[in-house]
Design a protein around this motif. Structure first.
Motif, PDB file in Angstrom:
ATOM      1  N   ASP A 269       0.849  -1.182   0.000  1.00  0.00           N
ATOM      2  CA  ASP A 269       0.000   0.000   0.000  1.00  0.00           C
ATOM      3  C   ASP A 269       0.894   1.244   0.000  1.00  0.00           C
ATOM      4  O   ASP A 269       1.685   1.445   0.916  1.00  0.00           O
ATOM      5  N   GLY A 270       0.806   2.058  -1.054  1.00  0.00           N
ATOM      6  CA  GLY A 270       1.685   3.207  -1.199  1.00  0.00           C
ATOM      7  C   GLY A 270       2.941   2.931  -1.998  1.00  0.00           C
ATOM      8  O   GLY A 270       3.810   3.802  -2.131  1.00  0.00           O
ATOM      9  N   PHE A 271       3.066   1.739  -2.548  1.00  0.00           N
ATOM     10  CA  PHE A 271       4.216   1.348  -3.360  1.00  0.00           C
ATOM     11  C   PHE A 271       4.288   2.248  -4.598  1.00  0.00           C
ATOM     12  O   PHE A 271       3.290   2.509  -5.263  1.00  0.00           O
ATOM     13  N   THR A 272       5.486   2.742  -4.916  1.00  0.00           N
ATOM     14  CA  THR A 272       5.628   3.691  -6.033  1.00  0.00           C
ATOM     15  C   THR A 272       6.497   3.116  -7.150  1.00  0.00           C
ATOM     16  O   THR A 272       7.510   2.454  -6.896  1.00  0.00           O
ATOM     17  N   ILE A 273       6.071   3.409  -8.356  1.00  0.00           N
ATOM     18  CA  ILE A 273       6.765   2.981  -9.577  1.00  0.00           C
ATOM     19  C   ILE A 273       7.091   4.223 -10.402  1.00  0.00           C
ATOM     20  O   ILE A 273       6.209   5.038 -10.667  1.00  0.00           O
ATOM     21  N   THR A 274       8.336   4.368 -10.796  1.00  0.00           N
ATOM     22  CA  THR A 274       8.661   5.360 -11.815  1.00  0.00           C
ATOM     23  C   THR A 274       8.879   4.612 -13.120  1.00  0.00           C
ATOM     24  O   THR A 274       9.728   3.716 -13.192  1.00  0.00           O
ATOM     25  N   GLN A 275       8.090   4.976 -14.120  1.00  0.00           N
ATOM     26  CA  GLN A 275       8.191   4.345 -15.433  1.00  0.00           C
ATOM     27  C   GLN A 275       8.752   5.321 -16.452  1.00  0.00           C
ATOM     28  O   GLN A 275       8.299   6.463 -16.559  1.00  0.00           O
ATOM     29  N   ILE A 276       9.761   4.868 -17.186  1.00  0.00           N
ATOM     30  CA  ILE A 276      10.216   5.596 -18.371  1.00  0.00           C
ATOM     31  C   ILE A 276      10.175   4.617 -19.538  1.00  0.00           C
ATOM     32  O   ILE A 276      10.184   3.392 -19.348  1.00  0.00           O
ATOM     33  N   THR A 277      10.140   5.143 -20.740  1.00  0.00           N
ATOM     34  CA  THR A 277      10.045   4.283 -21.918  1.00  0.00           C
ATOM     35  C   THR A 277      10.562   5.035 -23.133  1.00  0.00           C
ATOM     36  O   THR A 277      10.717   6.262 -23.108  1.00  0.00           O
ATOM     37  N   ASP A 278      10.853   4.300 -24.183  1.00  0.00           N
ATOM     38  CA  ASP A 278      11.215   4.886 -25.479  1.00  0.00           C
ATOM     39  C   ASP A 278      12.321   5.936 -25.340  1.00  0.00           C
ATOM     40  O   ASP A 278      12.141   7.107 -25.677  1.00  0.00           O
ATOM     41  N   VAL A 279      13.464   5.484 -24.865  1.00  0.00           N
ATOM     42  CA  VAL A 279      14.625   6.368 -24.714  1.00  0.00           C
ATOM     43  C   VAL A 279      15.177   6.787 -26.078  1.00  0.00           C
ATOM     44  O   VAL A 279      15.496   7.950 -26.304  1.00  0.00           O
ATOM     45  N   HIS A 280      15.303   5.824 -26.993  1.00  0.00           N
ATOM     46  CA  HIS A 280      15.825   6.104 -28.340  1.00  0.00           C
ATOM     47  C   HIS A 280      17.141   6.884 -28.269  1.00  0.00           C
ATOM     48  O   HIS A 280      17.271   7.991 -28.799  1.00  0.00           O
ATOM     49  N   SER A 281      18.120   6.268 -27.613  1.00  0.00           N
ATOM     50  CA  SER A 281      19.382   6.952 -27.336  1.00  0.00           C
ATOM     51  C   SER A 281      20.116   7.396 -28.592  1.00  0.00           C
ATOM     52  O   SER A 281      20.907   8.347 -28.540  1.00  0.00           O
ATOM     53  N   GLY A 282      19.869   6.746 -29.714  1.00  0.00           N
ATOM     54  CA  GLY A 282      20.516   7.143 -30.949  1.00  0.00           C
ATOM     55  C   GLY A 282      20.108   8.511 -31.441  1.00  0.00           C
ATOM     56  O   GLY A 282      20.768   9.086 -32.324  1.00  0.00           O
ATOM     57  N   SER A 283      19.023   9.056 -30.880  1.00  0.00           N
ATOM     58  CA  SER A 283      18.563  10.395 -31.265  1.00  0.00           C
ATOM     59  C   SER A 283      19.170  11.489 -30.397  1.00  0.00           C
ATOM     60  O   SER A 283      19.090  12.669 -30.749  1.00  0.00           O
ATOM     61  N   PHE A 284      19.763  11.117 -29.247  1.00  0.00           N
ATOM     62  CA  PHE A 284      20.267  12.115 -28.311  1.00  0.00           C
ATOM     63  C   PHE A 284      21.554  12.770 -28.818  1.00  0.00           C
ATOM     64  O   PHE A 284      22.429  12.105 -29.389  1.00  0.00           O
ATOM     65  N   THR A 285      21.674  14.075 -28.578  1.00  0.00           N
ATOM     66  CA  THR A 285      22.912  14.805 -28.853  1.00  0.00           C
ATOM     67  C   THR A 285      23.305  15.712 -27.685  1.00  0.00           C
ATOM     68  O   THR A 285      24.466  16.086 -27.557  1.00  0.00           O
ATOM     69  N   ASN A 286      22.335  16.045 -26.829  1.00  0.00           N
ATOM     70  CA  ASN A 286      22.539  17.016 -25.755  1.00  0.00           C
ATOM     71  C   ASN A 286      22.679  16.290 -24.417  1.00  0.00           C
ATOM     72  O   ASN A 286      21.687  15.888 -23.814  1.00  0.00           O
ATOM     73  N   ALA A 287      23.916  16.117 -23.954  1.00  0.00           N
ATOM     74  CA  ALA A 287      24.159  15.375 -22.717  1.00  0.00           C
ATOM     75  C   ALA A 287      23.513  16.057 -21.516  1.00  0.00           C
ATOM     76  O   ALA A 287      22.961  15.383 -20.631  1.00  0.00           O
ATOM     77  N   ALA A 288      23.555  17.387 -21.462  1.00  0.00           N
ATOM     78  CA  ALA A 288      22.962  18.107 -20.333  1.00  0.00           C
ATOM     79  C   ALA A 288      21.450  17.923 -20.307  1.00  0.00           C
ATOM     80  O   ALA A 288      20.850  17.776 -19.240  1.00  0.00           O
ATOM     81  N   GLY A 289      20.832  17.918 -21.475  1.00  0.00           N
ATOM     82  CA  GLY A 289      19.386  17.721 -21.541  1.00  0.00           C
ATOM     83  C   GLY A 289      18.981  16.341 -21.074  1.00  0.00           C
ATOM     84  O   GLY A 289      18.011  16.182 -20.322  1.00  0.00           O
TER      85      GLY A 289
END
Length: 392
Positions: free
Chosen positions: A147-167
């Protein structure tokens, strides 16, 4: 998408011809009028070039990304401003079609300018304009310890599209700031090749969750969308990508289940390989993943493509309480204001963003952490989802 291309081009050119009336009303210079159509000619030339560039190559991906951004900048502002012209034309119909009113053309141009700035922000800054979205879901049979268990979900990173390390780092720090019990990643770590993650491994390895980090594969992770020199090269790439999941500290679930324990009680986390409708490969096997899971267990499923929910999960003989998906990106384009949401992707996927419920079973579709094709997001901002489980 290929079948819809002629319709898209027809709609694009139709809005251009209609909006041209505004330009004609406000501009007398022939040179500027020719420049209006020169933009369309250059974009058409770019589309032809993209078709003949090697499929899946870096050059083609870059060209497509630029074309998508420029087409949206040219098309969307015109489209959203045209209703003003349409209303004027209805009134002109009853007035014998006099010349267009100067002030109406000015108003139309002003609306187009505002929309242009919004689209420009999405293309230049929207790709890292991360939003935290929170949902609390009630379950009558949730074990008391969770009860109160929390999940952080991320998806679709597509790292090949990234260029901005700070972002990218800004987004990862936002994930850690949620301090959830677990972090779940629901597929598409790369666009095509495992090597796209090489420079990002240290950053993603910095994600922390006290009860663990878990992941599944998405459709792009299999390398199905580029040409390989041999089947072995393709299988080697997938094997390397599986190693990358381990190197960034994620336990990759391949049609399998694990048990999360807390204060003597447990819930089951299942993960399937990608399964999708509409021409996508159907590698995943929910029956295999749940084969040794007790019927009475509280179950959370990670499945990349939300079409798996209606196609398989709802008909599964066991009750899957919560399914977490991604895949749609919210098309990286849409409107979300005051509870209203719309994106063209809704005409492709029934469940495309946010929380859905049917017969006591829930599906959450995450809008995605990264981006693909269009190097930006307009209205459908990158998402970090935080889901809290509560006893009903």
């Amino acid at each position: 998408m290929a079948k819809r291309l002629p319709l898209i081009i027809l709609l694009w050119l139709g809005t251009d011809f209609y909006f041209y009336q505004v330009v004609q009303t406000l501009v007398s210079s022939g040179t500027l009028l020719w420049c209006y159509w020169l933009i369309d000619l250059l974009l058409m030339a770019g589309i032809v070039a993209a078709i003949f560039v090697q499929r899946g190559s870096r050059m083609q991906q870059t060209l497509i990304a630029w074309l998508m951004g420029l087409m949206l900048l040219a098309f969307v502002p015109r489209l959203f401003s045209l209703p003003v012209l349409l209303v004027e034309d209805i009134t002109r119909l009853f007035r014998g079609f006099p010349p267009r009113a100067f002030w109406v053309s000015e108003l139309t141009l002003a609306i187009a300018a505002i929309i242009f700035l919004i689209v420009l922000f999405g293309i230049t800054r929207g790709r890292h304009f991360y939003r935290v979205r929170r949902e609390t879901i009630l379950f009558p049979d949730l074990p008391e310890a969770f009860d109160g268990f929390t999940i952080t979900q991320i998806t679709d990173v597509h790292s090949g599209s990234f260029t901005n390390a700070a972002g990218v780092q800004k987004g990862l720090e936002l994930v850690n700031a949620q301090q959830s019990d677990v972090i779940l990643f629901t597929g598409d770590l790369v666009n095509n090749q495992a090597s796209e993650m090489d420079r990002w491994i240290p950053a993603f390895a910095g994600l922390k969750a006290p009860m663990g980090k878990f992941s599944v594969l998405g459709n792009h992770d299999y390398g199905d969308y580029i040409q390989w020199e041999s089947p072995k090269a393709k299988s080697t790439n997938l094997a390397r990508l599986k190693e990358v999941h381990s190197e960034i500290g994620f336990r990759l679930l391949l049609d399998e289940a694990i048990t999360l324990q807390k204060n003597g009680q447990s819930i089951t986390l299942l993960g399937v390989e990608n399964w999708g409708k509409g021409g996508f490969h159907q590698y995943g096997d929910l029956k295999k993943a749940a084969a040794h899971v007790p019927d009475e267990a509280f179950k959370i499923l990670m499945s990349h493509d939300p079409s798996h929910w209606e196609g398989v999960t709802l008909d599964h003989h066991q009750h899957i309480h919560l399914t977490l998906s991604g895949h749609t990106h919210g098309m990286q384009f849409g409107i979300e204001l005051f509870g209203f949401k719309w994106s063209p992707i809704k005409y492709v996927y029934k469940q495309w963003a946010g929380l859905y419920r049917r017969e006591g079973r829930f599906l959450y579709v995450n809008r995605g952490f990264g981006f693909l094709g269009l190097k930006g997001r307009i209205g459908m901002w990158p998402e970090v989802a935080v889901i809290t489980l509560k006893q009903k």
